[in-house]
Design a protein around this motif. Structure first.
Motif, PDB file in Angstrom:
ATOM      1  N   LEU A 551     -30.408  -9.666 -38.582  1.00 34.94           N
ATOM      2  CA  LEU A 551     -31.261  -8.738 -38.325  1.00 34.94           C
ATOM      3  C   LEU A 551     -32.955  -9.397 -37.827  1.00 34.94           C
ATOM      4  O   LEU A 551     -33.701  -8.798 -37.013  1.00 34.94           O
ATOM      5  N   LEU A 555     -34.071  -7.765 -34.543  1.00 37.46           N
ATOM      6  CA  LEU A 555     -35.046  -6.697 -34.562  1.00 37.46           C
ATOM      7  C   LEU A 555     -36.386  -7.288 -33.781  1.00 37.46           C
ATOM      8  O   LEU A 555     -37.111  -6.709 -32.883  1.00 37.46           O
ATOM      9  N   VAL A 566     -37.234   0.462 -32.418  1.00 35.89           N
ATOM     10  CA  VAL A 566     -37.339  -0.350 -33.563  1.00 35.89           C
ATOM     11  C   VAL A 566     -38.008  -0.033 -34.610  1.00 35.89           C
ATOM     12  O   VAL A 566     -37.756   0.102 -35.744  1.00 35.89           O
ATOM     13  N   LEU A 567     -39.420   0.136 -34.385  1.00 40.52           N
ATOM     14  CA  LEU A 567     -40.359   0.618 -35.336  1.00 40.52           C
ATOM     15  C   LEU A 567     -40.149   1.777 -36.082  1.00 40.52           C
ATOM     16  O   LEU A 567     -40.363   2.082 -37.301  1.00 40.52           O
ATOM     17  N   ASP A 569     -37.222   2.799 -36.712  1.00 42.32           N
ATOM     18  CA  ASP A 569     -35.925   3.004 -37.594  1.00 42.32           C
ATOM     19  C   ASP A 569     -35.678   1.636 -38.263  1.00 42.32           C
ATOM     20  O   ASP A 569     -34.828   0.885 -38.117  1.00 42.32           O
ATOM     21  N   LEU A 570     -36.637   1.577 -39.106  1.00 42.77           N
ATOM     22  CA  LEU A 570     -36.780   0.486 -40.068  1.00 42.77           C
ATOM     23  C   LEU A 570     -36.455   0.673 -41.669  1.00 42.77           C
ATOM     24  O   LEU A 570     -36.589   0.138 -42.640  1.00 42.77           O
ATOM     25  N   SER A 571     -36.152   2.062 -41.620  1.00 40.14           N
ATOM     26  CA  SER A 571     -35.822   2.287 -42.927  1.00 40.14           C
ATOM     27  C   SER A 571     -34.602   1.810 -43.812  1.00 40.14           C
ATOM     28  O   SER A 571     -34.729   1.440 -44.970  1.00 40.14           O
ATOM     29  N   LEU A 573     -34.219  -1.406 -43.686  1.00 40.69           N
ATOM     30  CA  LEU A 573     -34.625  -2.778 -43.931  1.00 40.69           C
ATOM     31  C   LEU A 573     -34.970  -2.997 -45.233  1.00 40.69           C
ATOM     32  O   LEU A 573     -36.127  -2.233 -45.659  1.00 40.69           O
ATOM     33  N   THR A 589     -37.380 -11.989 -41.344  1.00 41.14           N
ATOM     34  CA  THR A 589     -37.506 -11.016 -40.434  1.00 41.14           C
ATOM     35  C   THR A 589     -39.023 -10.136 -40.191  1.00 41.14           C
ATOM     36  O   THR A 589     -39.197  -9.751 -39.148  1.00 41.14           O
ATOM     37  N   ARG A 590     -39.646 -10.276 -41.121  1.00 39.25           N
ATOM     38  CA  ARG A 590     -40.929  -9.442 -41.440  1.00 39.25           C
ATOM     39  C   ARG A 590     -42.026 -10.320 -40.449  1.00 39.25           C
ATOM     40  O   ARG A 590     -42.590  -9.765 -39.724  1.00 39.25           O
ATOM     41  N   LEU A 593     -41.135  -9.641 -36.828  1.00 40.90           N
ATOM     42  CA  LEU A 593     -41.546  -8.382 -36.476  1.00 40.90           C
ATOM     43  C   LEU A 593     -43.030  -8.473 -36.251  1.00 40.90           C
ATOM     44  O   LEU A 593     -43.730  -7.671 -35.406  1.00 40.90           O
TER      45      LEU A 593
END
Length: 924
Positions: A551, A555, A566-567, A569-571, A573, A589-590, A593
């Motif tokens: 991911l 992402l 992308v932003l 649909d981050l639920s 994560l 990942t964070r 992003l």
């Protein structure tokens, strides 16, 4: 020449190195200095260092000396730790709690150090804390010189620690390293390219062999000033190649006659004969001890030497006294005896017959086997040389595993490569050793040799089909790091993925690498299928750590190209992971992003991702992720106008992370852009040249495109249209090849300006349309604001600039908003000039005031009070800064929109106020 010599161990005077010594003693005691001394074995590196340390100006400093050993056990930072041990019994100034991280490595300094901090749980984070702790201690001992000898034998940890120290040494520390370049992996003493920071003096000395005259002086000094004929000096130079150590050893073997000087032979043979001559008059016990010392290869104590030599300790001590008096062996450190030079050890070793060497190696194994902890590297080497193949393979792999555990990948990769070179290894062992080599090498500095070994293993029929794909994937990961091999790396990883059909987790990791959109100049169309493959695997992936790792790539790559989904649909994560490995991947990942949000202009979300990502990375012990996050934060602060102290912060981080390409190139971009706003053209060109513009195929693509934009803006500001045009065309070529116009937010406006300035109006309009089509339906707020600027350039309609200003302000991109406001012909130029001053954009402020003067409007004064006395006024500070950059008066006048005469007056005032007699002195 008289037949009776009173020969010395070495010359009583330094010969042929006076210029080098003068450079060192004039710099090292007076300021923080990095000295790199290179030269072949026996050339006199150590002698030069000894002379430096003996100089009165240096001797008053705290001197710390460490030595790297050719046959060493895994122990990261070994040479530096050895040097720090000499601080036992001294006093340290106040140190922070982080210095306690050195307690396990330096029990001798336990009374001086704070308590050991709590474990972090991640070896990389622990290592970084150790680096900081070492710097703390060195900063606390007062003016000091740290010497590390024979860096060609250093572990990766020592190299990393030295790079850390040399990138930003404490103000009172000088570092001196010696090395033999021919024995370095990749011929880089520190593992990567190194350049001293601006505030540190850098000295590189390449010692060459002595010429005939210097050899004559050296010979006369060793012979206590006996006259040396030209003929003798010529013959001596011819047979020793002018290498001082060989000259010294050969003269010790002569006993009085030039006629005894041997005919031309190889230097090692000369040394062998010289030592044979010197040993000839010593008893048999001394021969046995010196042979044992040569076979052991590292300094050893009396007990160990006596066991290997097969004599009792009392006789061994007597023999050592005789050998020391004869200058054959030396006490290298308390109760440890070895040779003064590796050439001497090799000369004695080469004089042994094969069976004798084997018996001594077997005796060495018996002597070392009972040591706790067992010296696995030495046991492996002695087993190999004694022909005990089974023991060599066992000890060698155990030593490699131990080295990996303690964070010494240099030893591990070296051993694994030699093990893989063994003929007739069974397939199971080749599989295991090859996969270990690839995994360990990825954490080390030495990439070239492991790459060559893995490449060779792939053509080895002993490697199983099952392991071939994994080894090829590991090879591809290493190739990605090598300059100019990105294309080869992609082909290698692609083939590996095909071979990993039975290992879908590894295949997915390979696909994620191939799908990473922002590395190199591979077109986006070639990345997307790989990303789709990763997405398909994620549907069934039930391994959390693998899932989070994939991911992070997926992402980040999708968001960086402006994927609008992308932003939103981050639920799915997660916010936390159960294991340390899962938390590290979530942190990555964070932070990925955050980086992508910064690239596309989602600055608010970028700040949120950074805050949570850095916290997670710190808690999980992931310093590499922290490093990338810190560079992202610097770029985010550039965009959002948080410039207070930004130059200093970026420069400090660049010194710390200079060898990490993604981090260093991003920091260089920001430093270059900041330099442009101040008119510091040389600094801007230097920094922007390190963003990947010279090798886009090996760059972080958005950063390289930003570098092209910055360079074009710089050349345009100097009215160099040909240079600006060339850079713009190269930048647009990269954008078009990648097919990601979202990354052209900084490049497109300056490209349009350049095309218009050269009269290519139709091309400018076509480029604007191409840019608009490229970002349509993309999540790209920064590029959308830039599109309004492009349209303003094309139409000269202030409304487009006002739209751009509003869009930039909505993003909090305050500097870009100010630029758009200026182009919109704002009536509030005085306020804008003052705002530029507060921000630190002194050239922009000067341009606004020049514009006001050209309109006949008095420019507001920046004096703030009636006079500055001996202090520099703001304008004088600007002039002083640009003088220190090396700009001429005319160039400064162009930067600050002043007349050369006015600049000349400012320079005179600056010199007078600062007490400088010349521009060069002011620059220093």
């Amino acid at each position: 020449m008289p037949r009776s010599f009173l020969l010395r161990t070495s010359s009583p005077v330094l010969v042929g190195r006076s210029d080098e010594l003068e450079v060192l003693v004039s710099t090292v005691p007076r300021r923080s200095t990095v000295v790199m001394i290179e030269g072949e074995a026996g050339i006199g590196k150590t002698r030069l260092v000894d002379e430096l340390l003996a100089h009165p100006d240096v001797a008053r400093l705290t001197v710390l000396v460490g030595h790297c050993q050719p046959l060493r056990e895994p122990f990261p930072y070994g040479a530096v730790i050895e040097a720090l041990r000499s601080l036992a019994g001294t006093r340290l100034h106040t140190v922070s709690p982080v210095a306690g991280a050195l307690r396990p490595l330096l029990p001798e300094l336990a009374e001086l150090l704070p308590p050991q901090p709590e474990p972090i749980g991640d070896p990389h984070a622990e290592r970084h804390r150790t680096l900081r702790a070492t710097r703390e201690v060195l900063a606390a001992i007062g003016p000091a010189v740290l010497v590390v000898e024979d860096l060609q034998w250093a572990d990766d940890g020592t190299r990393q620690l030295l790079r850390f120290l040399m990138a930003d040494p404490p103000p009172n520390l000088s570092v001196v390293i010696t090395y033999r370049r021919e024995d370095l992996a990749g011929h880089l003493p520190l593992g990567t390219a190194y350049r001293p920071p601006d505030h540190v003096a850098g000295i590189l000395l390449q010692l060459r062999p002595l010429d005939v005259d210097a050899v004559r002086v050296l010979a006369s000094a060793i012979l206590e000033h006996e006259p040396v004929s030209e003929e003798f000096a010529d013959r001596l130079h011819e047979r020793t190649a002018g290498i001082p150590f060989v000259v010294e050893e050969l003269l010790r073997s002569l006993h009085g006659s030039a006629a005894r000087l041997p005919d031309e032979v190889e230097v090692p043979v000369l040394l062998r004969d010289a030592f044979a001559d010197r040993l000839a008059g010593l008893p048999d016990l001394a021969h046995r001890i010196v042979h044992a010392a040569a076979v052991l290869g590292v300094p050893a104590g009396v007990e160990q030497l006596s066991v290997v030599a097969g004599i009792d300790p009392e006789h061994a001590e007597l023999a050592l006294i005789q050998l020391a008096r004869a200058g054959v062996v030396h006490e290298t450190r308390p109760n440890r005896y070895g040779f003064r030079h590796v050439l001497a050890q090799q000369a004695v070793y080469d004089s042994l017959e094969g069976p004798a060497r084997r018996q001594l190696h077997l005796a060495a194994i018996d002597a070392l086997r009972g040591t706790e902890p067992p010296p696995l590297v030495q046991l492996a080497e002695h087993s190999r040389r004694a022909g005990r193949r089974t023991d060599w393979l066992r000890y060698g792999e155990e030593a490699a595993d131990r080295a990996t555990e303690v964070g010494d990948p240099a030893v591990a990769t070296g051993l694994l490569q030699r093990l893989l070179a063994e003929p007739d290894l069974p397939t199971t062992e080749v599989d295991r050793l090859a996969t270990k080599l690839g995994s360990v090498a990825y954490a080390g500095l030495d990439q070239h040799d492991p790459v060559a070994t893995l490449d060779r293993v792939l053509s080895d029929q002993r490697l199983s089909t099952a392991a071939r794909g994994e080894v090829r994937l590991l090879l591809g990961r290493l190739l990605v790091r090598e300059s100019g091999r990105i294309t080869e790396a992609r082909l290698t990883i692609s083939q590996a993925v095909d071979e990993l059909a039975e290992r879908p987790d590894l295949a997915a990791r390979g696909a994620a690498l191939l799908g990473t959109t922002f590395i190199g100049d591979t077109p986006l169309a070639e990345h997307l299928p790989w990303l789709e493959r990763v997405e398909a695997y994620l549907v069934t992936c039930d391994q959390p750590e693998v899932r989070f790792s994939l991911l992070a790539n997926l992402l980040g790559s999708r968001l960086s190209i402006g994927d609008p989904n992308v932003l939103s649909d981050l639920s799915a994560l997660p916010t936390a992971g159960e294991s340390q490995a899962e938390r590290r991947q979530l942190a990555r990942t964070r932070c990925n992003l955050a980086d992508s949000c910064t690239t596309i202009g989602r600055f608010g979300q970028a700040r949120e991702f950074l805050t949570s990502g850095i916290r997670l990375a710190a808690e999980a012990g992931s310093p590499f992720v922290v490093s990338t996050a810190r560079s992202t934060e610097v770029r985010l602060d550039w965009y959002t106008g948080n410039w207070s102290g930004l130059t200093e912060r970026a420069a400090r981080l660049l010194g710390e992370y200079r060898d990490l390409l993604p981090v260093a190139s991003e920091l260089s971009l920001v430093l270059g852009l900041l330099a442009i706003t101040r008119g510091e053209w040389p600094a801007a060109a230097e920094h922007l040249g390190r963003t990947g513009v010279h090798s886009p195929q090996d760059a972080i693509t958005p950063i390289a495109i930003g570098g092209f934009a910055g360079l074009a803006r710089m050349w345009l500001a100097q009215d160099d249209l040909p240079a600006a045009t060339t850079i713009v065309e190269r930048g647009l070529q990269l954008v078009r090849r990648k097919g990601v116009w979202v990354w052209a937010a900084d490049l497109a406006p300056v490209a349009v300006s350049t095309l218009l300035a050269t009269g290519r109006v139709a091309e400018a309009a076509a480029l604007t349309d191409e840019f608009a089509a490229g970002i349509a339906d993309r999540d790209a707020p920064l590029a959308t604001a830039a599109l309004s600027s492009c349209r303003g350039e094309i139409s000269a309609d202030p409304e487009h600039y006002r739209s751009a200003e509003a869009a930039y302000r909505a993003l909090d991109a305050v500097y870009f908003a100010a630029q758009a406001s200026e182009r919109a012909e704002t009536r509030d130029l005085p306020a804008l000039a003052d705002w530029y001053d507060v921000l630190g954009a002194t050239r922009d402020a000067a341009r606004c005031r020049h514009d006001l003067r050209s309109r006949g409007t008095p420019a507001p004064s920046r004096r703030g009070r009636r006079g500055y006395g001996l202090e520099l006024s703001p304008r004088e500070q600007d002039v002083a800064r640009l003088v220190s950059q090396g700009l001429t008066n005319r160039e400064i006048a162009e930067v600050l929109f002043l007349s050369p005469r006015t600049v000349e007056q400012h320079v005179a005032k600056v010199l007078r106020k600062l007490g400088a007699v010349s521009r060069s002195e002011l620059a220093r």
